[in-house]
Design a protein around this motif. Structure first.
Motif, PDB file in Angstrom:
ATOM      1  N   ALA A 129       0.854  -1.195   0.000  1.00  0.00           N
ATOM      2  CA  ALA A 129       0.000   0.000   0.000  1.00  0.00           C
ATOM      3  C   ALA A 129       0.884   1.237   0.000  1.00  0.00           C
ATOM      4  N   CYS A 130       0.371   2.326  -0.570  1.00  0.00           N
ATOM      5  CA  CYS A 130       1.107   3.588  -0.521  1.00  0.00           C
ATOM      6  C   CYS A 130       0.138   4.754  -0.557  1.00  0.00           C
ATOM      7  N   ASP A 131       0.550   5.852   0.072  1.00  0.00           N
ATOM      8  CA  ASP A 131      -0.253   7.072   0.067  1.00  0.00           C
ATOM      9  C   ASP A 131      -0.140   7.787  -1.277  1.00  0.00           C
ATOM     10  N   LYS A 132      -1.158   8.593  -1.571  1.00  0.00           N
ATOM     11  CA  LYS A 132      -1.156   9.361  -2.822  1.00  0.00           C
ATOM     12  C   LYS A 132       0.004  10.349  -2.877  1.00  0.00           C
ATOM     13  N   HIS A 133       0.397  10.875  -1.709  1.00  0.00           N
ATOM     14  CA  HIS A 133       1.465  11.884  -1.681  1.00  0.00           C
ATOM     15  C   HIS A 133       2.839  11.270  -1.438  1.00  0.00           C
ATOM     16  N   SER A 134       2.945   9.963  -1.426  1.00  0.00           N
ATOM     17  CA  SER A 134       4.226   9.314  -1.133  1.00  0.00           C
ATOM     18  C   SER A 134       5.196   9.472  -2.302  1.00  0.00           C
ATOM     19  N   LEU A 144      -0.310  -1.471  -4.571  1.00  0.00           N
ATOM     20  CA  LEU A 144       0.845  -1.739  -5.434  1.00  0.00           C
ATOM     21  C   LEU A 144       0.703  -3.125  -6.058  1.00  0.00           C
ATOM     22  N   ASP A 145       0.896  -3.175  -7.351  1.00  0.00           N
ATOM     23  CA  ASP A 145       0.620  -4.359  -8.180  1.00  0.00           C
ATOM     24  C   ASP A 145       1.646  -5.472  -7.938  1.00  0.00           C
ATOM     25  N   ALA A 146       1.230  -6.521  -7.224  1.00  0.00           N
ATOM     26  CA  ALA A 146       2.158  -7.611  -6.899  1.00  0.00           C
ATOM     27  C   ALA A 146       2.444  -8.525  -8.084  1.00  0.00           C
ATOM     28  N   THR A 147       1.750  -8.340  -9.208  1.00  0.00           N
ATOM     29  CA  THR A 147       2.130  -9.109 -10.407  1.00  0.00           C
ATOM     30  C   THR A 147       3.398  -8.541 -11.036  1.00  0.00           C
ATOM     31  N   ASN A 148       3.780  -7.342 -10.622  1.00  0.00           N
ATOM     32  CA  ASN A 148       4.958  -6.667 -11.162  1.00  0.00           C
ATOM     33  C   ASN A 148       6.202  -7.095 -10.365  1.00  0.00           C
ATOM     34  N   PRO A 149       7.204  -7.676 -11.010  1.00  0.00           N
ATOM     35  CA  PRO A 149       8.411  -8.103 -10.280  1.00  0.00           C
ATOM     36  C   PRO A 149       9.099  -6.959  -9.542  1.00  0.00           C
ATOM     37  N   LEU A 205       1.804  -7.170   9.149  1.00  0.00           N
ATOM     38  CA  LEU A 205       1.714  -6.755   7.750  1.00  0.00           C
ATOM     39  C   LEU A 205       0.253  -6.494   7.412  1.00  0.00           C
ATOM     40  N   ASP A 206      -0.069  -5.234   7.202  1.00  0.00           N
ATOM     41  CA  ASP A 206      -1.461  -4.793   7.109  1.00  0.00           C
ATOM     42  C   ASP A 206      -1.865  -4.489   5.663  1.00  0.00           C
ATOM     43  N   PHE A 207      -3.177  -4.436   5.456  1.00  0.00           N
ATOM     44  CA  PHE A 207      -3.765  -4.083   4.160  1.00  0.00           C
ATOM     45  C   PHE A 207      -3.158  -4.910   3.024  1.00  0.00           C
ATOM     46  N   LEU A 208      -2.959  -6.191   3.289  1.00  0.00           N
ATOM     47  CA  LEU A 208      -2.312  -7.046   2.298  1.00  0.00           C
ATOM     48  C   LEU A 208      -3.166  -7.245   1.056  1.00  0.00           C
ATOM     49  N   TYR A 209      -4.482  -7.103   1.197  1.00  0.00           N
ATOM     50  CA  TYR A 209      -5.350  -7.242   0.027  1.00  0.00           C
ATOM     51  C   TYR A 209      -5.042  -6.219  -1.054  1.00  0.00           C
ATOM     52  N   ALA A 210      -4.325  -5.140  -0.674  1.00  0.00           N
ATOM     53  CA  ALA A 210      -3.996  -4.092  -1.647  1.00  0.00           C
ATOM     54  C   ALA A 210      -3.135  -4.623  -2.791  1.00  0.00           C
ATOM     55  N   ALA A 211      -2.477  -5.766  -2.584  1.00  0.00           N
ATOM     56  CA  ALA A 211      -1.639  -6.347  -3.631  1.00  0.00           C
ATOM     57  C   ALA A 211      -2.441  -6.906  -4.789  1.00  0.00           C
ATOM     58  N   CYS A 212      -3.742  -7.121  -4.572  1.00  0.00           N
ATOM     59  CA  CYS A 212      -4.555  -7.757  -5.622  1.00  0.00           C
ATOM     60  C   CYS A 212      -5.899  -7.070  -5.784  1.00  0.00           C
ATOM     61  N   LEU A 213      -5.902  -5.735  -5.751  1.00  0.00           N
ATOM     62  CA  LEU A 213      -7.152  -4.996  -5.971  1.00  0.00           C
ATOM     63  C   LEU A 213      -7.723  -5.306  -7.350  1.00  0.00           C
ATOM     64  N   GLU A 214      -9.028  -5.185  -7.452  1.00  0.00           N
ATOM     65  CA  GLU A 214      -9.696  -5.488  -8.729  1.00  0.00           C
ATOM     66  C   GLU A 214      -9.403  -4.400  -9.755  1.00  0.00           C
ATOM     67  N   GLY A 215      -9.103  -4.827 -10.954  1.00  0.00           N
ATOM     68  CA  GLY A 215      -8.847  -3.869 -12.030  1.00  0.00           C
ATOM     69  C   GLY A 215      -8.004  -4.484 -13.132  1.00  0.00           C
ATOM     70  N   ASN A 216      -8.141  -3.968 -14.339  1.00  0.00           N
ATOM     71  CA  ASN A 216      -7.387  -4.490 -15.490  1.00  0.00           C
ATOM     72  C   ASN A 216      -6.045  -3.799 -15.694  1.00  0.00           C
TER      73      ASN A 216
END
Length: 550
Positions: free
Chosen positions: A58-63, A94-99, A123-134
């Motif tokens: 996960a990351c903030d918009k201003h990071s 953050l896209d975990a499919t990206n090496p 380790l929190d908000f781990l679902y952020a690695a696989c958010l829905e989207g193309n």
């Protein structure tokens, strides 16, 4: 009262932005003073394990990471940043499919473990690695595959000896990768969620009700897949939680046998609220059976949980509280290398206690309605199991009945054998969101018994040793922590000639009640329940109660 702590987790707030995991807040964590490593060293010097919160995907918009690597951020089907679905704040996934993302997460975790010295990571908000989207690097990977790969990366970075707590994580892919798992919604300072969503869409929002519901229904996962994390108990009086609700939360954490987490400033708590925590500490590492999982009726939350305590499992009393709970949980867990055991042997749900205490049931009753309610259970379903092949004691042969002790209210009743016909019930009128824990123990005909205490919810786990004769009983309590409360004893005699010592000092016992007289042949059985106030100051000479009678 005191609570021994073995882990201290540094929560969110040490970095300038989510995603910039090496960017420490300069005033709070100056690098010239050692930064995060110095804090970990300080925690370890205070005889605790250092732990650290992170949200590696996960990351903030201003990071900085979001500005420097916009291609790492998961996009939805419309080309915008995917919805992180968090009621607290919006953040990027953050896209975990990206090496490159996985390498970034790997280095962030490796830094926390190897450079800073943290032995536990939440380790929190781990679902952020696989958010829905193309908008992802590799569209051929399913979201489940992505989550699996993300967790594999985190475990490889942390190494096998780091205790990982998964949070905000899909359950299935995490099996085998995390040591602890948040299995509930966040707890909150209110019973119902404060966030303004309709009732049919707020079941996972932060609230005590949601925490209790998830912790109960997922209790069976504990010590099978991981150690359950039910979130912390809120003891402070700055919340809107009632005393009944705080005690209910403590009861569910205790009965389900997972981790016990505290987040309040303990120095600011009242003695009454601190005592709620001490009465469920230490945790046992044993998970209760949920009796009404499939019949929750109106409230939608199971209200009956059952444990057993038994002296047939012979615990090693030389272990401290943490190690003993770990051994209990290991015994209750599944291992393909162990000989097969009958799942109906009930050992998984049995707490080992000191030899001589016997076997009894520990059952929690809860009212999750917003109004007062009577909770009833057939007595026959609460009786202790026959989990050993040892010869029955004389009390079983005589069928004198059962001691029933209510832990939180310190109330006692004797249930005679004549009431055990399957139609009689134990009932308790409970206020809104109130819980009581009952102990049901067979009555011995002619030997004094330990009925229970106000020291620990099991009414037995707090005892180091017990010895009895026909005219005496002596108990040594575990005395590593400061605590005090009444100890309840059954004396199989109606005589008032009772001599009691507490920590080798003579004290006057209080007679709570006289039991009914039960006649078998020409012999009359029965006695009285007495109580003694025990004070332990953490000294090795504390914790002894002795009683002689005629």
């Amino acid at each position: 009262s005191t609570i021994s702590q073995d882990l201290a987790i540094v929560d969110d707030g040490y970095i300038t932005a989510w995603g910039d995991w090496a960017s420490l807040k300069p005033k709070e964590f100056p690098k010239e003073n050692g930064g995060m490593k110095a804090l970990a060293d300080n925690i370890r010097m205070n005889k605790m394990i250092p732990g650290l919160w992170m949200a590696p995907f996960a990351c903030d918009k201003h990071s900085k990471i979001a500005k420097e690597h916009p291609d790492w951020i998961i996009q939805n089907d419309e080309g915008r940043a995917a919805n992180s679905s968090n009621c607290g704040k919006f953040f990027y996934g953050l896209d975990a499919t990206n090496p490159a993302v996985r390498e970034f997460a790997f280095k962030s975790v490796r830094r926390a473990v190897q450079e800073w010295g943290y032995d536990c990571l939440k380790l929190d908000f781990l679902y952020a690695a696989c958010l829905e989207g193309n908008g992802k690097y590799d569209l051929s990977m399913s979201r489940a595959e992505t989550m699996y790969l993300a967790l594999q990366t985190l475990r490889a970075a942390a190494g096998p000896d780091t205790f990982l707590i998964g949070c905000g994580c899909p359950i299935g892919p995490a099996i085998g990768y995390v040591d602890g798992m948040r299995i509930s919604a966040d707890t909150g300072p209110t019973w119902y969620p404060d966030f303004p969503l309709p009732w049919w869409d707020n079941a996972t929002l932060p609230s005590l009700r949601a925490m209790i519901r998830n912790s109960t229904t997922r209790a069976c996962l504990g010590h099978r897949w991981w150690h359950n994390d039910p979130d912390c108990i809120l003891l402070g009086e700055t919340t809107s939680l009632t005393d009944n609700e705080v005690i209910s939360a403590a009861s569910i954490v205790a009965m389900t046998g997972g981790m016990l987490l505290l987040s309040d400033d303990l120095s600011q708590l009242t003695s009454e609220r601190i005592r709620v925590a001490t009465r469920i500490f230490p945790v046992t590492g044993i998970t209760a059976v949920v009796l009404d999982l499939h019949s929750t009726s109106v409230s939608g939350i199971p209200s009956l949980l059952r444990l057993w305590c038994t002296d047939s499992l012979s615990p090693d009393m030389s272990f401290n509280a943490v190690d003993l709970a770990s051994r209990n949980s290991m015994r209750a867990s599944f291992s393909p290398m162990r000989p097969w055991k009958n799942p109906f042997s009930r050992e998984r749900n049995s707490i080992p206690v000191a030899k001589g205490l016997g076997t009894w049931s520990v059952v929690s009753f809860s009212n999750w309605l917003d109004v007062e309610n009577i909770v009833s259970v057939p007595i026959i379903s609460l009786l202790p199991p026959e989990i050993t092949s040892e010869k029955k004691c004389d009390s079983d042969e005589l069928n004198l009945g059962y001691h029933v002790f209510a832990f939180w209210s310190s109330k006692y009743i004797w249930v005679s054998n004549s009431k055990l016909d399957g139609h009689k019930t134990i009932s308790k009128r409970l206020g809104p969101h109130e819980t009581e824990i009952f102990h049901v123990k067979p009555v011995h005909a002619s030997i004094p018994q330990y009925v229970g205490s106000e020291l620990h919810f099991t009414c037995g786990y707090e005892v180091q040793s017990i010895s009895t004769t026909a005219k005496s009983i002596e108990l040594q309590f575990k005395n590593e922590s400061k605590r005090s409360g009444f100890v309840y004893l059954y004396i199989p005699s109606f005589s008032r000639a009772i001599h009691v010592t507490m920590n080798r000092i003579s004290v006057r016992p209080e007679i709570v009640t006289r039991t009914p007289q039960v006649i078998r042949g020409n012999i009359t059985y029965g006695g009285q329940i007495i109580r003694v106030y025990l004070v332990m100051n953490g000294s090795s000479t504390d914790g002894n109660v002795s009683c002689q009678f005629r």
